[in-house]
Motif scaffolding. Structure first.
Motif, PDB file in Angstrom:
ATOM      1  N   LEU A  49       0.838  -1.199   0.000  1.00 40.57           N
ATOM      2  CA  LEU A  49       0.000   0.000   0.000  1.00 40.57           C
ATOM      3  C   LEU A  49       0.874   1.250   0.000  1.00 40.57           C
ATOM      4  O   LEU A  49       1.968   1.256   0.575  1.00 40.57           O
ATOM      5  CB  LEU A  49      -0.890   0.035   1.247  1.00 40.57           C
ATOM      6  CG  LEU A  49      -1.963  -1.028   1.378  1.00 40.57           C
ATOM      7  CD1 LEU A  49      -2.641  -0.901   2.739  1.00 40.57           C
ATOM      8  CD2 LEU A  49      -2.983  -0.893   0.265  1.00 40.57           C
ATOM      9  N   GLU A  50       0.382   2.297  -0.608  1.00 37.41           N
ATOM     10  CA  GLU A  50       1.048   3.599  -0.520  1.00 37.41           C
ATOM     11  C   GLU A  50       1.011   4.027   0.945  1.00 37.41           C
ATOM     12  O   GLU A  50      -0.045   4.001   1.584  1.00 37.41           O
ATOM     13  CB  GLU A  50       0.290   4.622  -1.375  1.00 37.41           C
ATOM     14  CG  GLU A  50       0.892   5.995  -1.363  1.00 37.41           C
ATOM     15  CD  GLU A  50       1.928   6.184  -2.453  1.00 37.41           C
ATOM     16  OE1 GLU A  50       2.780   7.068  -2.258  1.00 37.41           O
ATOM     17  OE2 GLU A  50       1.902   5.469  -3.452  1.00 37.41           O
ATOM     18  N   ILE A  87      -0.682  -0.614   8.438  1.00 37.20           N
ATOM     19  CA  ILE A  87      -0.181  -1.811   9.127  1.00 37.20           C
ATOM     20  C   ILE A  87      -0.333  -1.661  10.635  1.00 37.20           C
ATOM     21  O   ILE A  87      -0.817  -2.576  11.318  1.00 37.20           O
ATOM     22  CB  ILE A  87       1.290  -2.091   8.745  1.00 37.20           C
ATOM     23  CG1 ILE A  87       1.351  -2.622   7.308  1.00 37.20           C
ATOM     24  CG2 ILE A  87       1.940  -3.065   9.722  1.00 37.20           C
ATOM     25  CD1 ILE A  87       2.760  -2.723   6.747  1.00 37.20           C
ATOM     26  N   LEU A  88       0.066  -0.518  11.166  1.00 33.52           N
ATOM     27  CA  LEU A  88      -0.070  -0.306  12.616  1.00 33.52           C
ATOM     28  C   LEU A  88      -1.538  -0.386  13.039  1.00 33.52           C
ATOM     29  O   LEU A  88      -1.863  -1.012  14.052  1.00 33.52           O
ATOM     30  CB  LEU A  88       0.537   1.038  13.014  1.00 33.52           C
ATOM     31  CG  LEU A  88       2.062   1.143  12.883  1.00 33.52           C
ATOM     32  CD1 LEU A  88       2.524   2.572  13.138  1.00 33.52           C
ATOM     33  CD2 LEU A  88       2.771   0.158  13.795  1.00 33.52           C
ATOM     34  N   LEU A 109       9.202  -3.152   5.321  1.00 35.32           N
ATOM     35  CA  LEU A 109       9.038  -1.884   4.607  1.00 35.32           C
ATOM     36  C   LEU A 109      10.361  -1.187   4.300  1.00 35.32           C
ATOM     37  O   LEU A 109      10.360  -0.083   3.753  1.00 35.32           O
ATOM     38  CB  LEU A 109       8.139  -0.945   5.413  1.00 35.32           C
ATOM     39  CG  LEU A 109       6.713  -1.424   5.677  1.00 35.32           C
ATOM     40  CD1 LEU A 109       5.949  -0.373   6.462  1.00 35.32           C
ATOM     41  CD2 LEU A 109       5.996  -1.768   4.380  1.00 35.32           C
ATOM     42  N   ASN A 110      11.467  -1.835   4.665  1.00 33.27           N
ATOM     43  CA  ASN A 110      12.792  -1.243   4.457  1.00 33.27           C
ATOM     44  C   ASN A 110      12.905   0.123   5.150  1.00 33.27           C
ATOM     45  O   ASN A 110      13.360   1.102   4.571  1.00 33.27           O
ATOM     46  CB  ASN A 110      13.130  -1.138   2.970  1.00 33.27           C
ATOM     47  CG  ASN A 110      14.615  -0.899   2.750  1.00 33.27           C
ATOM     48  OD1 ASN A 110      15.446  -1.333   3.549  1.00 33.27           O
ATOM     49  ND2 ASN A 110      14.938  -0.202   1.683  1.00 33.27           N
ATOM     50  N   LEU A 111      12.476   0.140   6.398  1.00 36.08           N
ATOM     51  CA  LEU A 111      12.581   1.324   7.243  1.00 36.08           C
ATOM     52  C   LEU A 111      13.476   0.979   8.423  1.00 36.08           C
ATOM     53  O   LEU A 111      13.694  -0.194   8.726  1.00 36.08           O
ATOM     54  CB  LEU A 111      11.195   1.725   7.780  1.00 36.08           C
ATOM     55  CG  LEU A 111      10.132   2.115   6.769  1.00 36.08           C
ATOM     56  CD1 LEU A 111       8.773   2.258   7.457  1.00 36.08           C
ATOM     57  CD2 LEU A 111      10.510   3.404   6.055  1.00 36.08           C
TER      58      LEU A 111
END
Length: 162
Positions: free
Chosen positions: A22-23, A29-30, A52-54
């Motif tokens: 999702l954008e 998600i949270l 999410l590559n965060l």
């Protein structure tokens, strides 16, 4: 909203994976995790960050920034009580004092007797304030009697979930 269940990493991964594309996926998600478990478990932070590559700091920063995200399992029922201007003009602050005096529950003061009351700002029902939100339902035109009934309902539900 589905009934909260105990933390389960497999279910958490399903939720995260279902929203990963999702954008702006982090907030959905949270919300998805909180809707399912009643809170966002600390173990989810690393999984979300990896997915999410965060950085974990970015995920945790978002989680801790938004007041509505809980980081511990719920301890009973929660009523969200509006203190926006329209509700204040209709007596919300007096009702907040009533909550503390009659029910021993202070706004944003944790749980007492299985009930927590959190400050919120505007449910869009201003003409019928003061307002509260409980279990996805807005309760308007609150006075001491209606607020007492709402607190009783919430504490009975909290007892039934135990």
């Amino acid at each position: 909203m589905a009934a909260a269940i105990p933390w389960d990493e497999a279910i958490a991964r399903e939720i995260i994976d279902s929203m990963r594309n999702l954008e702006g996926a982090l907030l959905p998600i949270l919300h998805g995790l909180q809707d399912r478990f009643g809170y966002v478990d600390a173990r989810a932070v690393a999984i979300i960050a990896r997915t999410l590559n965060l950085s974990r700091a970015e995920v945790f920063g978002t989680l801790s920034f938004y007041h509505d995200f809980k980081r511990q399992p719920p301890q009973g029922s929660t009523i969200k009580f509006c203190l926006a201007e329209a509700c204040q003009a209709r007596g919300a602050e007096k009702l907040a004092s009533w909550l503390e005096h009659k029910h021993g529950v202070k706004l944003d003061g944790g749980s007492s007797n299985g009930l927590a009351v959190e400050t919120a700002y505007c449910f869009g029902n201003c003409a019928l304030g003061p307002n509260a939100l409980y279990d996805g339902e807005i309760f308007g035109a609150l006075d001491e009697t209606r607020l007492d009934a709402l607190c009783l309902r919430a504490t009975k539900n909290a007892g039934a979930q135990s």
